[in-house]
Design a protein around this motif. Structure first.
Motif, mmCIF file in Angstrom:
data_model
loop_
_atom_site.group_PDB
_atom_site.id
_atom_site.type_symbol
_atom_site.label_atom_id
_atom_site.label_comp_id
_atom_site.label_asym_id
_atom_site.label_seq_id
_atom_site.Cartn_x
_atom_site.Cartn_y
_atom_site.Cartn_z
ATOM 1 N N UNK A 155 0.875 -1.176 0.000
ATOM 2 C CA UNK A 155 0.000 0.000 0.000
ATOM 3 C C UNK A 155 0.913 1.226 0.000
ATOM 4 N N UNK A 156 0.822 2.054 -1.025
ATOM 5 C CA UNK A 156 1.808 3.115 -1.247
ATOM 6 C C UNK A 156 1.601 4.364 -0.401
ATOM 7 N N UNK A 157 0.349 4.754 -0.194
ATOM 8 C CA UNK A 157 0.072 6.064 0.400
ATOM 9 C C UNK A 157 -0.006 5.970 1.923
ATOM 10 N N UNK A 158 0.825 6.812 2.558
ATOM 11 C CA UNK A 158 0.987 6.771 4.018
ATOM 12 C C UNK A 158 0.434 8.070 4.594
ATOM 13 N N UNK A 159 -0.719 7.974 5.271
ATOM 14 C CA UNK A 159 -1.406 9.171 5.744
ATOM 15 C C UNK A 159 -1.090 9.500 7.206
ATOM 16 N N UNK A 160 -1.291 10.768 7.538
ATOM 17 C CA UNK A 160 -1.074 11.259 8.906
ATOM 18 C C UNK A 160 -2.001 12.429 9.153
ATOM 19 N N UNK A 161 -2.343 12.720 10.444
ATOM 20 C CA UNK A 161 -1.990 11.936 11.627
ATOM 21 C C UNK A 161 -3.048 10.881 11.922
ATOM 22 N N UNK A 162 -2.705 9.938 12.797
ATOM 23 C CA UNK A 162 -3.684 8.959 13.274
ATOM 24 C C UNK A 162 -4.522 9.614 14.361
ATOM 25 N N UNK A 163 -5.526 10.393 13.941
ATOM 26 C CA UNK A 163 -6.298 11.190 14.898
ATOM 27 C C UNK A 163 -7.037 10.328 15.901
ATOM 28 N N UNK A 164 -7.154 9.051 15.626
ATOM 29 C CA UNK A 164 -7.842 8.152 16.550
ATOM 30 C C UNK A 164 -6.927 7.665 17.666
ATOM 31 N N UNK A 165 -5.614 7.925 17.544
ATOM 32 C CA UNK A 165 -4.669 7.443 18.551
ATOM 33 C C UNK A 165 -3.587 8.493 18.817
ATOM 34 N N UNK A 166 -3.973 9.502 19.592
ATOM 35 C CA UNK A 166 -3.018 10.561 19.898
ATOM 36 C C UNK A 166 -1.953 10.140 20.898
ATOM 37 N N UNK A 167 -2.255 9.160 21.718
ATOM 38 C CA UNK A 167 -1.284 8.676 22.710
ATOM 39 C C UNK A 167 -1.738 7.365 23.286
ATOM 40 N N UNK A 168 -1.846 6.324 22.435
ATOM 41 C CA UNK A 168 -2.463 5.068 22.874
ATOM 42 C C UNK A 168 -1.642 4.299 23.900
ATOM 43 N N UNK A 169 -2.301 3.946 24.990
ATOM 44 C CA UNK A 169 -1.652 3.179 26.056
ATOM 45 C C UNK A 169 -1.802 1.684 25.785
ATOM 46 N N UNK A 170 -0.719 0.960 25.984
ATOM 47 C CA UNK A 170 -0.772 -0.504 26.010
ATOM 48 C C UNK A 170 -0.878 -0.893 27.480
ATOM 49 N N UNK A 171 -1.673 -1.898 27.766
ATOM 50 C CA UNK A 171 -1.900 -2.296 29.160
ATOM 51 C C UNK A 171 -1.325 -3.670 29.480
ATOM 52 N N UNK A 172 -0.956 -3.838 30.725
ATOM 53 C CA UNK A 172 -0.764 -5.166 31.299
ATOM 54 C C UNK A 172 -2.011 -5.448 32.113
ATOM 55 N N UNK A 173 -2.688 -6.541 31.774
ATOM 56 C CA UNK A 173 -3.868 -6.959 32.524
ATOM 57 C C UNK A 173 -3.533 -8.188 33.342
ATOM 58 N N UNK A 174 -4.062 -8.222 34.570
ATOM 59 C CA UNK A 174 -3.825 -9.329 35.489
ATOM 60 C C UNK A 174 -5.167 -9.896 35.933
ATOM 61 N N UNK A 175 -5.247 -11.203 35.976
ATOM 62 C CA UNK A 175 -6.433 -11.827 36.534
ATOM 63 C C UNK A 175 -6.640 -11.259 37.939
ATOM 64 N N UNK A 176 -7.838 -10.781 38.225
ATOM 65 C CA UNK A 176 -8.075 -10.036 39.460
ATOM 66 C C UNK A 176 -7.780 -10.868 40.708
ATOM 67 N N UNK A 234 3.716 -4.041 44.263
ATOM 68 C CA UNK A 234 4.468 -2.804 44.057
ATOM 69 C C UNK A 234 5.555 -2.997 43.004
ATOM 70 N N UNK A 235 6.263 -4.108 43.092
ATOM 71 C CA UNK A 235 7.314 -4.402 42.119
ATOM 72 C C UNK A 235 6.730 -4.526 40.721
ATOM 73 N N UNK A 236 5.609 -5.188 40.602
ATOM 74 C CA UNK A 236 4.978 -5.378 39.309
ATOM 75 C C UNK A 236 4.458 -4.049 38.753
ATOM 76 N N UNK A 237 3.896 -3.222 39.605
ATOM 77 C CA UNK A 237 3.426 -1.903 39.163
ATOM 78 C C UNK A 237 4.592 -1.044 38.685
ATOM 79 N N UNK A 238 5.704 -1.093 39.417
ATOM 80 C CA UNK A 238 6.897 -0.334 39.005
ATOM 81 C C UNK A 238 7.435 -0.846 37.674
ATOM 82 N N UNK A 239 7.382 -2.151 37.470
ATOM 83 C CA UNK A 239 7.863 -2.738 36.218
ATOM 84 C C UNK A 239 7.007 -2.273 35.040
ATOM 85 N N UNK A 240 5.700 -2.177 35.260
ATOM 86 C CA UNK A 240 4.811 -1.690 34.201
ATOM 87 C C UNK A 240 5.093 -0.220 33.883
ATOM 88 N N UNK A 241 5.353 0.573 34.914
ATOM 89 C CA UNK A 241 5.682 1.981 34.690
ATOM 90 C C UNK A 241 6.983 2.116 33.911
#
Length: 368
Positions: free
Chosen positions: A233-254, A266-273
């Motif tokens: 696909x040749x044409x590369x458009x900008x900006x991705x207005x739908x994702x100005x700063x998309x966060x990736x998450x770590x999810x944990x079984x509750x 605490x260690x796991x939270x710091x690792x995610x940060x």
């Protein structure tokens, strides 16, 4: 003190040290229990920057616990398909995953706010809302209803608008375009005539190559170059207005999260940060050279027209009104983020915008 007296006392002291050591070992083991978790990712290993977020979490946790708490990352498809990562955590199939919350909007549109919504926040403001605002707490009120606890664990920064097989100059050019696009952005683009498709990252290239889709958004230059999307696909458009700063998450079984010792949490939270900060730094370092390479290999850069951006903005606000009227969870979190956004962009106009604009003018004129 004679020699025999010294040896006798030294021997007694040594025995005491051994006894103390024997008592300390079980205590330490009790404080740092041996735990092994599996973390399924929604990303292939070939995308080393975004998949690397899971590896960063695992490495930081192992180092901080001297190997007592081990998390093994698995690429998309090794345990479950990438778009089923959160389901696997919620059901207890795996203890945790590394994914984008908005992949699961089919279950509830509130998931979208955890990653990004069209015309939402940039990466810096996303972090501000999560860590200093109400973001983490509000999203976890919702995630708890899904059997999960979530923490931000990566960000790509504002993304590109995607790859198109033909030029998109007007709103009419969007009509009938089959586009791989995730989250609520798909519903916004659908209002503009696009036919949204949900396809995992590793399947985008063959879908474009075969003509199953006409366009696709993914992330940005570094990842897009790795996927080779410019070849189909040749044409590369900008900006991705739908994702100005998309966060990736770590999810944990509750239940698994709640069962962890407090200091492991605490260690796991710091690792995610750490993962959150490092991923953004990686993309900012790697995207410039990747963009140059894409253009050198034939990619054609194009901005979305003001007409398209304005229409997309109107479609987005209309969609949020519809969702707020029918979904209390969405409304509560959306209203909080919007209130923060309103004031935050007032400040950014004076600070980031004016400084960045001046520096960009210097870059364009070759003064940097």
């Amino acid at each position: 003190m004679d020699r025999r007296s010294f040896i006798k006392k030294a021997g007694t002291a040594g025995a005491g040290a051994v006894a103390a050591s024997a008592l300390a070992a079980p205590a330490i083991a009790q404080e740092n229990p041996k735990i092994s978790w599996r973390m399924t990712s929604s990303f292939p290993k070939s995308l080393d920057t975004i998949f690397g977020g899971a590896e960063d979490i695992a490495n930081q946790v192992a180092d901080a616990t001297n190997g007592a708490f081990k998390i093994q990352p698995f690429a998309a498809g090794e345990i479950v398909p990438g778009l089923q990562a959160a389901d696997a955590v919620s059901s207890g199939t795996v203890e945790c995953c590394h994914t984008c919350s908005y992949y699961f909007v089919g279950k509830d549109p509130t998931y979208a706010i955890g990653t990004a919504i069209p015309f939402g926040l940039n990466a810096r403001l996303t972090n501000a809302w999560f860590f200093e605002g109400n973001g983490i707490n509000l999203m976890n009120e919702f995630y708890a209803t899904q059997g999960m606890f979530g923490l931000p664990a990566g960000n790509t920064g504002v993304q590109m608008g995607g790859w198109f097989r033909k030029e998109i100059n007007t709103l009419d050019d969007l009509k009938g375009v089959k586009m791989r696009i995730a989250g609520l952005a798909g519903r916004v683009m659908e209002k503009l005539g696009v036919i949204p498709q949900q396809i995992a990252g590793g399947d985008i290239y063959p879908a474009l190559e075969k003509g199953t889709i006409d366009a696709s958004e993914w992330v940005g230059p570094y990842d897009d170059l790795k996927l080779g999307l410019h070849k189909v696909a040749k044409y590369y458009y900008y900006p991705g207005f739908w994702e100005g700063g998309p966060a990736i998450h770590a999810f944990f079984n509750l239940e698994k999260w709640n069962s962890l010792p407090k200091h492991y949490q605490t260690i796991l939270a710091d690792a995610c940060t750490y993962s959150n900060t490092r991923m953004m730094a990686k993309y900012d370092m790697k995207n410039p050279s990747a963009l140059k390479q894409l253009v050198a290999e034939g990619a054609t850069l194009r901005p979305f027209s003001q007409e398209i951006l304005e229409a997309a903005f109107q479609a987005s606000t209309g969609l949020y009104g519809e969702l707020s009227a029918s979904n209390p969870s969405f409304k509560k979190i959306y209203d909080d983020q919007t209130a923060f956004k309103r004031d935050a962009y007032l400040w950014m106009q004076l600070s980031e915008y004016t400084f960045d604009t001046f520096m960009m003018i210097q870059q364009r004129s070759g003064k940097l």
